[in-house]
Scaffold this active site. Structure first.
Site, PDB file in Angstrom:
ATOM      1  N   SER A 414      37.696  47.094  45.440  1.00 58.30           N
ATOM      2  CA  SER A 414      36.387  46.632  45.124  1.00 58.30           C
ATOM      3  C   SER A 414      36.221  45.718  46.580  1.00 58.30           C
ATOM      4  O   SER A 414      36.891  45.251  47.133  1.00 58.30           O
ATOM      5  CB  SER A 414      36.524  45.733  44.079  1.00 58.30           C
ATOM      6  N   TYR A 573      22.845  37.048  45.359  1.00 60.14           N
ATOM      7  CA  TYR A 573      22.457  37.020  46.868  1.00 60.14           C
ATOM      8  C   TYR A 573      20.742  37.791  46.955  1.00 60.14           C
ATOM      9  O   TYR A 573      20.261  37.733  45.830  1.00 60.14           O
ATOM     10  CB  TYR A 573      23.527  37.855  47.614  1.00 60.14           C
ATOM     11  N   ARG A 719      41.344  41.687  42.858  1.00 64.12           N
ATOM     12  CA  ARG A 719      42.393  40.891  42.872  1.00 64.12           C
ATOM     13  C   ARG A 719      43.573  41.472  42.707  1.00 64.12           C
ATOM     14  O   ARG A 719      44.611  41.187  43.248  1.00 64.12           O
ATOM     15  CB  ARG A 719      42.335  39.778  42.148  1.00 64.12           C
TER      16      ARG A 719
END
Length: 789
Positions: A414, A573, A719
């Site tokens: 990712s 964003y 992660r």
């Protein structure tokens, strides 16, 4: 100690009996408004774990229950004229009426004072005369309502109606019947609970329920006196399910249409008043948890009362012990009930995928869990997922296409911001970071958000693609990935918008720079938080300039050799802030309705698509919910996905949130997957668009479960790859897989076998295996004629 118990359901009775047994000196007084032989509902189901707790807590109660159990292992899924069976699940059920009788008898034996047909005094009144007041007065708890300010209840009414019935058709397994009716899809949940009866629940989403005319009948039934069933609806259900019933009866018992209400409370205790069972929390019946949770609560509260020095400490210990367990169960129940609310989205699935999907809907039962319970079932699913290919492998290692780009497997590294570029130029750190992930076996490695201008960066450490030096640096990384691995590499392009000009993540995420700030921008002059800049409201000329920046960055990305381009329309964003009504308050053509809010992101998408090579795919990342009232929700996310699909996107990367600072996300394992699930089954399959799930997905078991159930086409893990850059290679080793779906680099091949961690040369129980054979999948079915008398 004087103890008052309000409510004579299983939880209240069981607690009263246990508390009295643990200390016969306790004076335990229980009130129940109904008669002792009144009971509503039919059967109750227990897990092996709960039964183990009951057996150890009170062997007498367990022995009496065990004599009445209907036991079985199988789940049958009846769907589109097929029946698929999964075994090894281990169910035990019994009549609710019989359970109450056993618990009432036990209370009498140990000396609990019980009053039936009696309204108890209010809990706050009893609190002054008793040391402990236990409110086990059910989902409609008067205690919880009366003391709402103290308990902080939150009640959420869901979108399916159901009616709880019984039948003299004795099922031999847990049954799911999927009914394709003129009004839409309905489902029956059925299971045996005695020698001569089964529970029979019909459930339908609200729109289907209304089209079937049940809403009017439910309104009429509301005027019936207490205890009467909605016989008009029951008669229609008999006709609707005639083929299934085969001449058997269905019967009611105070049976009326209900909408399930999820109950959550901020606190379960107030002074010496404690909530127990459904009074404190509810979990949808589709995971069979109501009576189970209540009896587990009772056991925990009785034990804490015995172990702790006083009532206050006992109540605190009880809540501390039980709350995490209940929260986990409620998350599973929420996933299950939402699955049934959206069942119409899945009826286009083939029977194999549908069966796996319904069995794993709560995310508690997974691919690996099923492989332990029923390896033959999982092997059959793997063969189906292979699509007729001889090379059957775990789903995550099956190849997949995004547009014309074929990937060796379905794992994506990712996008993760590293905040380690200098003047937007990626350096050696990025080469090692992305190169190591490519060597680690993933099918696709994504860059962090690469910004299209200097003022479009999140922080001074963010990478960009607006200069020749940046382009050359990215080409170096792309060339390494292509020459040293089988992975493909994609770039994510974005603009920070109002979330720009902030510090490096480890210096204070989303905090403005101490010096050297640049002007930020957005659709409207609304700061991300009170400490962030007020953004400049973009003019149409500004929008045209930013569109050109995206277009030029895409051309540079193509020259650098990237295989895929993702447009970042998520996480608050710039493009995301145009989509959300919380951040876009414009009154021109770029605001207002969803169509207006989509205008600028779609203009940017079209501009990039026009210059991006036609044979290379484009994806978009979206936030499928803002996790805030008034923001984007799942329904709007589906329409956003539809709009991009109609503009030719090849894949949709489904994330959530990070749009407003006041969000309240429901974190948990794979917590964003339900949004990907809905988009895949409503948009992805229709338009041929690949859907990517992302968010707290960390195990290969979860990945295989998501893919096989059809909740996504690929999974992006972030992660997990920071923890282990070779995550995909290690997942292959753990599953004993080696093949075309993942290749160890030649330099790493000697480490492709999982290292031994302890002695493994102990003698095998050969003679025992010869005598007993290799254990097989448990497929016991309920056969009353074979039950113990």
């Amino acid at each position: 100690m004087r103890i008052a118990v309000l409510g004579g359901g299983p939880g209240g009775l069981y607690f009263a009996a246990l508390a009295k047994q643990l200390d016969p000196r306790h004076e335990v007084h229980l009130w129940e408004r109904n008669a002792p032989d009144d009971t509503f509902g039919f059967g109750v189901v227990f897990s092996d774990e709960t039964l183990g707790g009951i057996e150890h807590a009170d062997p007498t109660v367990f022995a009496r229950m065990e004599r009445d159990f209907a036991r079985w292992d199988d789940i049958d899924v009846h769907y589109q004229g097929t029946v698929l069976t999964s075994g090894g699940h281990g169910f035990a059920a019994m009549s609710r009426h019989r359970l109450l009788a056993i618990l009432q008898q036990r209370c009498a034996e140990v000396g609990v004072r019980t009053q039936f047909r009696a309204e108890a005094p209010a809990a706050d009144v009893l609190a002054s005369g008793y040391d402990l007041v236990v409110a086990a007065d059910g989902a409609n708890s008067q205690t919880r309502t009366r003391l709402a300010a103290a308990f902080g209840p939150e009640l959420e009414t869901r979108r399916c109606a159901y009616i709880w019935l019984g039948t003299d058709l004795v099922f031999d397994a847990f049954k799911f019947y999927i009914l394709d009716t003129p009004a839409g899809v309905m489902q029956v949940h059925g299971y045996p609970y005695s020698r001569d009866a089964s529970t029979f629940i019909l459930e339908a989403r609200d729109d289907v329920w209304h089209r079937a005319g049940f809403d009017g009948l439910a309104s009429a039934a509301a005027e019936l006196p207490p205890g009467r069933s909605d016989e008009t609806s029951i008669e229609i259900i008999r006709e609707l399910c005639a083929d299934m019933l085969g001449g058997h009866r269905i019967v009611g018992n105070n049976s009326r249409w209900v909408h399930f209400t999820t109950v959550r409370c901020a606190s379960w205790r107030h002074g010496n008043v404690v909530l127990l069972g459904d009074a404190a929390h509810t979990a949808h019946f589709s995971i069979g948890s109501g009576t189970k949770l209540a009896m587990e609560d009772a056991l925990a509260l009785a034990a804490c009362l015995h172990e702790q020095p006083d009532v206050t400490a006992a109540a605190a210990a009880y809540e501390a012990e039980r709350r995490p367990v209940v929260a986990s169960t409620q998350r599973a129940a929420q996933a299950s009930l939402e699955w049934f609310e959206n069942i119409g989205s899945y009826t286009g699935q083939q029977p194999e995928q549908f069966a796996f999907n319904i069995i794993t809907r709560s995310r508690r039962v997974t691919y690996d869990n099923l492989r332990l319970r029923d390896p033959e079932f999982v092997a059959e699913m793997d063969r189906w997922f292979a699509g007729g290919r001889d090379d059957v492998r775990p789903p995550m290692f099956q190849p997949v296409r995004i547009g014309q780009l074929e990937l060796a497997n379905r794992i994506i590294v990712s996008p993760m911001d590293m905040y380690s570029a200098r003047d937007g130029v990626p350096g050696d750190f990025h080469l090692v970071h992305l190169g190591s992930k490519a060597l680690g076996g993933a099918g696709l490695v994504m860059t962090e958000m690469v910004c299209v201008s200097g003022t479009g960066r999140i922080s001074p450490g963010c990478a960009g693609l607006y200069t020749g030096e940046q382009e050359a640096a990215w080409r170096r990384i792309v060339d390494f990935v292509h020459t040293r691995s089988d992975a493909r590499i994609g770039i994510q392009l974005g603009h920070s918008g109002r979330k720009g000009s902030t510090r490096l993540m480890w210096e204070g995420i989303d905090q403005p720079l101490e010096q050297g700030n640049w002007e930020v921008c957005g659709p409207s002059p609304l700061p991300y938080s009170a400490v962030n800049q007020v953004p400049k409201e973009l003019t149409e000329a500004d929008l045209a300039q930013i569109t050109a920046q995206f277009r030029h960055a895409a051309q540079r990305a193509a020259r650098a050799g990237f295989d895929l381009l993702e447009l970042h329309c998520a996480h608050g964003y710039l493009l995301s802030s145009f989509l959300s009504p919380l951040t876009n308050k414009r009154t021109d053509a770029y605001g207002g309705s969803l169509e207006g809010r989509l205008r600028f992101p779609l203009e940017v998408f079209d501009a990039v698509r026009a210059v991006w090579p036609a044979d290379r795919p484009m994806t978009v990342r979206i936030s499928a919910t803002d996790w805030h009232d008034g923001g984007i929700d799942a329904d709007e996310a589906v329409e956003i996905a539809r709009a991009f699909a109609e503009h030719g996107v090849d894949g949709i990367d489904v994330s959530t949130g990070q749009v407003v600072s006041g969000e309240r996300p429901a974190f948990g394992r794979s917590y964003q997957t339900p949004y990907a699930d809905r988009i895949r089954n409503e948009i992805g399959r229709k338009y041929g668009v690949a859907v990517i799930a992302v968010g707290a997905i960390s195990s290969y078991d979860d990945v295989n479960s998501i893919l096989l159930a059809g909740r996504a086409d690929l999974c992006a893990l972030g992660r997990a790859h920071l923890y282990d850059p070779q995550w995909t290679l290690h997942a292959a080793a753990e599953q004993g897989y080696s093949g075309a779906g993942v290749r160890w680099p030649d330099q790493f091949a000697a480490g492709s076998r999982k290292p031994q961690t302890g002695r493994t040369d102990g003698p095998r129980p050969r003679l025992e295996l010869i005598r007993t054979g290799v254990p097989g999948t448990a497929h016991a079915r309920w056969r009353p004629t074979q039950a113990r008398p």
